[in-house]
Structures are given as structure tokens and as C-alpha cells.
Motif scaffolding. Sequence first.
Motif, mmCIF file in Angstrom:
data_model
loop_
_atom_site.group_PDB
_atom_site.id
_atom_site.type_symbol
_atom_site.label_atom_id
_atom_site.label_comp_id
_atom_site.label_asym_id
_atom_site.label_seq_id
_atom_site.Cartn_x
_atom_site.Cartn_y
_atom_site.Cartn_z
ATOM 1 N N SER A 158 0.838 -1.209 0.000
ATOM 2 C CA SER A 158 0.000 0.000 0.000
ATOM 3 C C SER A 158 0.868 1.252 0.000
ATOM 4 O O SER A 158 0.575 2.229 -0.691
ATOM 5 N N ILE A 159 1.944 1.198 0.808
ATOM 6 C CA ILE A 159 2.848 2.361 0.851
ATOM 7 C C ILE A 159 3.466 2.574 -0.523
ATOM 8 O O ILE A 159 3.542 3.699 -1.027
ATOM 9 N N GLU A 160 3.868 1.471 -1.138
ATOM 10 C CA GLU A 160 4.464 1.555 -2.479
ATOM 11 C C GLU A 160 3.468 2.167 -3.468
ATOM 12 O O GLU A 160 3.837 3.018 -4.288
ATOM 13 N N ASN A 161 2.211 1.729 -3.362
ATOM 14 C CA ASN A 161 1.181 2.290 -4.251
ATOM 15 C C ASN A 161 1.015 3.783 -4.008
ATOM 16 O O ASN A 161 0.867 4.567 -4.938
ATOM 17 N N ALA A 162 1.029 4.160 -2.717
ATOM 18 C CA ALA A 162 0.841 5.580 -2.390
ATOM 19 C C ALA A 162 1.988 6.422 -2.919
ATOM 20 O O ALA A 162 1.788 7.570 -3.327
ATOM 21 N N PHE A 190 4.337 15.719 -1.621
ATOM 22 C CA PHE A 190 4.940 15.457 -0.302
ATOM 23 C C PHE A 190 3.841 15.354 0.753
ATOM 24 O O PHE A 190 3.821 14.433 1.566
ATOM 25 N N ARG A 191 2.934 16.342 0.707
ATOM 26 C CA ARG A 191 1.880 16.380 1.731
ATOM 27 C C ARG A 191 0.975 15.151 1.616
ATOM 28 O O ARG A 191 0.581 14.561 2.625
ATOM 29 N N THR A 192 0.630 14.785 0.368
ATOM 30 C CA THR A 192 -0.255 13.636 0.165
ATOM 31 C C THR A 192 0.375 12.384 0.754
ATOM 32 O O THR A 192 -0.272 11.637 1.493
ATOM 33 N N ILE A 193 1.645 12.175 0.432
ATOM 34 C CA ILE A 193 2.321 10.972 0.944
ATOM 35 C C ILE A 193 2.482 11.079 2.459
ATOM 36 O O ILE A 193 2.245 10.112 3.188
ATOM 37 N N LEU A 225 11.257 10.714 4.260
ATOM 38 C CA LEU A 225 10.472 11.672 3.468
ATOM 39 C C LEU A 225 10.514 13.053 4.136
ATOM 40 O O LEU A 225 10.688 14.077 3.472
ATOM 41 N N ASP A 226 10.373 13.045 5.462
ATOM 42 C CA ASP A 226 10.439 14.323 6.204
ATOM 43 C C ASP A 226 11.813 14.953 6.048
ATOM 44 O O ASP A 226 11.933 16.160 5.852
ATOM 45 N N ASN A 227 12.823 14.099 6.150
ATOM 46 C CA ASN A 227 14.194 14.615 6.026
ATOM 47 C C ASN A 227 14.404 15.236 4.644
ATOM 48 O O ASN A 227 15.005 16.309 4.517
#
Lengths: 653, 396
Positions: free
Chosen positions: A93-97, A146-149, A290-292
Motif C-alpha cells: 500500500s505504501i508503495e502504491n501511495a 509530499f503532503r499527500t504521501i 520523506l520528512d528529512n
Amino acid sequence: MANFAIGLNGISAAQKGMEVVGNNIANASTDGYHRRDVVLTPSYSSQKGDVLLGGGVDIKGVERVIDNLLEQEIFRQQSFLEKMNLEFDTLGSIENALGELYTEDGGLNAAMDKFFNSIQDLSLQPTESVWQNQLITSADSMASQFRTIGSYLTDLENELKLEADNNIQEVNSLIKQIANFNHEIEKMELSGSKANSLRDRRDQCINELSKMINVQTIQRDHGIVDIEAGGISVVVGTSAMELKVGINHDEKFGFTVVGDDHYISDINGGRLGAFFSLVNDHIAGVRDKLDNLATTIIQEVNKIHVQGIGPNGSFNDLIGWTMETENLSEIKPPVESGTFYIRLTNTATGETTRHAVNVDASTDTVSTIAAKIDTISGLNARFESNRLKINADANYQYDFLPGVLDQPTDTSGLTAPAPDITVGGIYDGTQNQTAVCTIMGTGEIGVDSDLKIKVDIGGEIHTVNVGEGYAAGDPIDVGQGITISLDTGTLNDGEQFTIQAIAESDQTGFLAAVGMNTFFSGSSASNIGVCERIKQTPSLIATASSSIAGDNSNIQKMIDLKSTQLDNLNSMEFGDYYRRMINNVGQEIEVRQVQKDTADVMMKNLVNRKGVVSGVDVNSEAAKMMMYEQMFQAMAKYISTLQKSVDTIMGLV
Amino acid sequence: MSQILNNIYYNTTFAMKLNSEELLKLQEKVTTGSRINRPSDDSSDAFRVMGLSSQKRNLKSSIDTIANCSDLLEISSTIIDQMSQTLSDTKTLLSSVTDTDGSIGEAIYANTIDNYIEELVSLANKKHNGQYLFGGSDTLSKPFEVTEVDGKITSVKYRGSTSERQIKLTDNTEITAFYVGSDLFNMDAPGDLNLVGDTGAEKGKGTSNVKGFTWMDVQQSAPGKFRFSIDDFDSYVEVDVPPGAENTKVTNSETGEFVYIDTRNVTSPGTELIENSGTHDVFNTLITMRDLFENNKNLSSAQQQQIRNKGTEVIGKVSKMFSRDSVILGSKINYLENMKQRLEDIKFNTDEETTRIQEADVAQIAIDLSRREVLYQMSLQTAGKIMSMSLYDFLR
């Protein structure tokens, strides 16, 4: 009459056998059912001399056919398989996102490329609104991804925590049931009965529990089984613990016994194990990276942006973003001690001055920095409603441009009246430093021979002729992009003037941290965005690092960011860092796929083995049924024969 | 034959699940044409594909930027060629002047050169996509500012930036896309100061900062007193001659430019044309030639001829400068074209590599599909077969 007894218990045994066969066939498809076997033993009734005579058959009992070691292995493997399945599905799911590779130009990888390519486009036409808008659109699109993920990961984490909470309730229910079954089984077996069905039902509960969490079973007397789950004894005899999930002191998500606050998160099986590893390691890992990445983009772009100006020129007023704290030691991104410089222009006279503001990150607050800025004549600064506000007085404008001012910083070392000296060029050095210009020889500029100036910029020495042969007013390159031009006049040997050359006007990070003239707002993947003032007025994009209209040198610095290996990103470029992150997710899924497939096959083999040991083979049961039918018929014939014998004897009487 | 129902069911569903998953994966590969549709399909190749895709986008951006820069330089080069042609026309005009042309002929020449000046200024202030081509970094302001008197251009000053605008093409390459006009149209190799005239004034000791040609008027205000001016007597310097001075500084009150002259040997009033050799610019040269034809300073024919000759010589030098500019721009355009071609080649290879890594092998998929289909059917048929055989069939 013993013979009749033999016949009767033989018939009884055959009936019992038929009953067990029937029960086995009826449960051939029942989950958790273990095949039963009737255990028959020969009965001994009398002894005549040395001969021990049989008394028929005794039904010793009905036993469950079970291999406890095999069952234990199934629990262990099932626990692992459940963990792998959930991790595999969630990582998928993370990969899809993340959405990479579905389309060539989709995903954050492409969005980052488009952002930097838009900067490159803007460098060609820095004052053109079409390209300014394009940059804002691409920056907004990247920020939005970025925000969506980021929010997807937060939602996913919350869902997993909620799901874990539901699962722990189910675990508690199963634990309670197992303890109750232990109680019932003990009671029944102490009374001499075999609690086979209860054992099956309890084992089915343990089986269900093993899907939730890795379990260890300990067999005790009278059919009691103690359970250890995730390293905690949850069932001891007939008593059950109650578990809960929560956050540990080290911020790890885990479980513990109600009443305790030391949560365990390091468990290697079951859905709960998957929840904990997903929340603590996988999602946290992806989100941290991702945050970094987002934070580094925000910091690095803003660090350059704050020092530039757009086609609209310097500022009359700037308002920073709302701060959660005003203590510099608590601000993120961190502010370092040092100096930042404000360039102030008197628009009436054209005179520019540069003012240093010293920052002590350990003691200063935004308010104290505002107070320091406020002392600069021509500027007003205050920290109001948690935002830093800097206003210029009428006829003043300010900015944070690096480079050199158009006048030397200090000419007090020259004998008055000193000739007019104009400084120009775009400083291309990498350090903030002061160029020391020493006069060599005495004489009139442009007239006398052997009149020179030695310019020392951080140890780099340039000597330029300003005597005969130098046309007063012409700019002379003195190194590192700086030029000076001198009007006519007299210079004296050994006298000096200095030029301050600023490569970075804010080495403290203060301006970017408080949102002064920044491009991006936010501090993480969840809240990164393009600053509203930039969105509303695209011409505020700081393309220039000098006051030359149309200068694109600041934009050039931003382009360089794209191919800069940054310490914050483990010495990787933005794109590489992100692709490495995606690659890690892909690898994790690949590993899970292999582990899942292996566990699937192992599980299949174990279940098949269990089927062979404990399952009901209907053909085998049919054979048994025929055997017991034959036994019943034979025993009935035996009794009938006995009856005839008795009748014969009775007929003699 | 063992007929444990749970095992048969479990084995059948396991096989069906396994084959269904593989069939779905194969179907996805066929429909997308890609072997890699997500990173986990092959993480190491997916990493390469993402890197290559990024490289393609960056190459495309660089190629677009190069094309834009190339367009800019082409236009700049064309303008310089046009200016060079105008200079050549001026040179032809100067060489065609004869003593018999008279004042009408000179007026026509002056008018023609005036038109040339207008044209040159217009070309030097040319814009492309809203940006001045020859203002260096400052593409928003008109780079060449003219001063007009009675509708005629009397001076052209460069007001643009002294920094070129660099454009980054790739990570390590940048190129000048907007040139500094003064670098292109002005010579910057100061040489000797030459005076063309017969007042007796000579060059002084100091270094003058006037550029190109400058008219200096010498007036005798009283016996033994001479006034020197380079701004039509808006300001002047008065010197007693004799004795005169070795280094008299005469300043233009408007521009601040000055010239050092030796006034010791001045004998008569008149006009001197001061040439700061090596600092000529195209505008100043043509303005001087136009003024020469207008002859408002009443120069003698001999002095006119002398200045025309000097003008022709200077135009030759300025033309050479334009040729140099043209060559520089031409070589940059070639460099850009070569670079563009190289990047397009790299992009083509990147495309090929991406396709090779990512593209699905359709023939292989077709074979795999058939295999999986057979396996799927077999698992069902085998289950049915095993289920259908039972000992109960033989019970009566």
C-alpha cells in the motif's frame, strides 16, 4: 455367563468404534478437529490353573490423535506467516501511495525533477511571469505530493494503531477463552473423563491467538496449557492476563499487561508483531526519510532564497511565519550562533549600508533579535502575534543580499580628501571576508607611475595598477568577481581601505527559520508548501543576488542544489536520496514476498503433515466402519451361538 | 488413496491462489507492456529505471535550455552581422567621398550616417522575448541610452549591467546567453592618445579616460590665454600659454570624462579631434563621422580628409571587433549545437536503456500465461479426481 459378558462388551466396543468413526467423518472438514481413535484393550476375567482367560474387550478410551511438536511448529509458522502477510500488504500500500513507475512522469521523483527544471527555465528569463508561475506551479505540485504521501503515512499509522487496538481486544478475548477452557478441561479430566472436544476448541483458540501474536505453549497436568505470548505469560493455568497497546517511553508502539507502562514492541510474529514493526520501523522509516527530504529541500531552498531579491527589488516590510516557540534553541530547523547581515538602502540618496546582527542561539529569542534589528536606524522590528515583522522607514528599503556594497566598507585609513572609490561586480567567493586594499607608492591616480594597490582577499593577493596607464573611473578586476574604480586623486604609500565581501548573508539560518523572505513554508513532508506571499506575487521569487534588474545569479545557486550532495541526505543528491528510499521500500517488499512464499509453502507442508497425523481420512474411516460392522455382526453371532448352546443345555434338563 | 478432505481443499486453494496471483501479474505486464510496474517488481532495476527517467527529464530540460540559448545567440549573432554590414556601408560611404561633393553632398552623407546611427542603436537595444539582448544581467533596462540634440543622437552610453547573464546548461556547464553590450561594441585595449588638429596641443602625461573620439575646442580668450573645452564650452580650462602646462586636465562637465593634454606648445585656436586609440565604440565613431560631414566646427578640408582617413581606419578596427564577436558567438552556437546533439544522443541511449530494462518480453509472457493456465486447470481437475474416488462407492 462370562461368555455373554464377552459378547456384550464386544458389541459395546464395536458400537463405540462406529460412533467414533461417525464422529470423525462428521468432523472431516471441521477446523481444529483432531481425529479420534478408540483405544481397546483385552479384558481378563478369570484364571483356571495356569491359564488366564480373557474377558472380552475393554474400551480404554477415546484419544485425540495429535502431534504436539507439530502443532507448536504450526503455531510458530502461522504467526510468522501472518506477520509477513500483513507487512507485505501494508508495504505494498505504501508503495502504491508513493506512486512511482506507474506512469513515466508521475510520482515525487518526477515532481522534484520538474521543480528543479522549472528553476532552470526561470534562470533564462528570471523576470518573465510565465516562468515564475511555472516554477510556483511545479513547486506547489511537488509540495502537494509530499503532503499527500506524508498525510497518507500518518493516516496509515493511525489506522494500524487502531487496528492493533482492535486486535489486542481479540487477543484478550482469546486469552480469556483459553483460560476458561483450561478450567473446564481440568475439571473434567480430574473427574476421569477425557475432554477431547474442549481440548480441540481450546487449541483452536490458541491457533487463532498465534495469528495475532507469536505464542509458546507449555503443557501441564490434567490437560492444562500455559501460554506465553510475545514473551509475556498471558495464560497461567486458569488465570488470564489482560493486554493493551500503547506508546512506550522511547516512543515505540507496543503492548503490555494492563497496569504496566513498559510496552514491548520487539515481537517477531503475528499481526500485532506486524503492526508494531510497521509503525515503529517501516512507516517511521519511510516518513523519517520523506520528512528529512522535505525538510532539506525547504531549508536549502530557503537558505538561498532569503538572501536574494526578485524583480520587485528590496523590501519595505516582511512578515515571518507564525512561530511555535520564540526560543532559538528550540526552533526547527536549528538556528546556529553567528551573524546575519541586513543591507539597508536610503532610496532618497541611493546610499547602501550593511548591518550585522549577531545571534547567540543558546540565549537569544526572536524577540531579542527583533530588538537588535530595531536598533538599526531606518528599520523597525518586533515579534508580534508570534511572528517577526520588519518594516523599513519611509525612504528606506532593506534586503539580505550578499556580495559587496558599492562603496568600500572603511576608508578611514586614507588621507582626506580620499578619492572616490566605487566597488562593483558580483562576489563569487565562498567565504564571508574582508578584502584589505593597501596602497603601494604615493602619487596621483592615473598620472604617476608605480602607483599600485595590493588587494588581499582571504590570502589571495592581486596587485593592480592605478597610476599612469589607468584611466580614472575604469573598473579594475581585483579578484573573486570584485571590481574597484577610482576617481582622480592622490593615494599615499601604505594606506589602506577595506571592502567587506559577503558570500552568505545569513550563516545562522535565523532568517529561514523565522520565515523571512522564504520560498517554502513548513517543516516536514506533511506541511511543506509554497509561501502564500510568493504564490500571490510570483515576482517576489528571489532570482537575483544583486540589485541588478534581471540578475539570475540567485536562481543559478538554486539550480546547483539539484546536483549537490548534501550532508543531511547522507551525502546524496535529492533525487538519489528519494530513489534510494523507494528502492528500500521495494526491497522490503521483495524480501517479504520471498519470506511469505517460503512461509506459505512451509505452512502448506505442515498443515498437510498435520492432516496426515490428525486429519480425518474418510476412506480410512470407511475401512474402520466396515471393521466395526464386522465386529458387531460377529459378536452378535457369538451371543446367538451362546444362546443356542444354553438352549440346548436347558433342553436336556 | 488417502482422502483427507481438509488437505485436498487446502492444497487446491493454495495452488489456485498461487496460479491466480501469477496470472494477474502476467496480465498486468501484458496490459502495461512493462516488466516493472512498481519498485518491488524488481527493486534494483526499478532504481535504475527511476534514475534513467530522471536523467531523461533533466536531459530534456537541458536540451530545451540549450535550444533557447542557441536561439538567443543566433539572434545576437544576426544583429552583430547586421551592424557589421552597416559599418561596412559606412566605410564604403567614407571612401566614396570626393572633394567635389560640396555641402549638399556632405549633408547627404551626414544624413545617411545619421540613419545608420539610428539603426545601430535600434539593433543594440533589440529585445527577444521581452529581454534586452545586450544588457548583460540587466535584461529589463534599455542597455544603450542616447542623448539627442535637435533630434539627432549626440552620444550613446552603455547603461546595462557589466556582468554577463550566465545560464546553467548541465550540472557542470554554463554559458553566457546575454552579453554585456559594452564588451561587444566597445574596444577595450587603451593605447595612445592621438590629437588630430593644428592647435599645437599634445597629449599630456596623465591617463585620460575619454573613449574613442572626442572633440576638443581651443579658444584664445586673450593674448597668451587659451581655453580648452571638450563639452562645447559648457565648461573649460583656461591656461596661460606660454608657459602652458605639461598635464592640463580638461573635463566634460556632463559626463565627468577628462583628458590630459600638454598645452605648452599651443599656438592657435581651433579644433582637435582626440582619439583614445583602442577604446573606440561603434556609435561614437559614426557620430564623429556624421559630425565631420556636418562640419559645424568649420574644419578645413585637409583636417576633414585627415579625420575621414582616421575614421576609415577606426571603422576597420571596429569591424574587426565585430568579426571577432561574430566568431565568438558562432563558435558558441556551434558548441551549443554539438552539445545539444550529444545530449540528444545520450537521451536516445537513455531511452533505449530504459526500454530494455523495463519493457516486458511479450513472447515470454505468452508462454508463462499458457503454463499458468494449464497449472490452474490441473489443480482443479486433480482435486475433482481425488474427491471423486471413494471407498464408500464400494459399500453396500
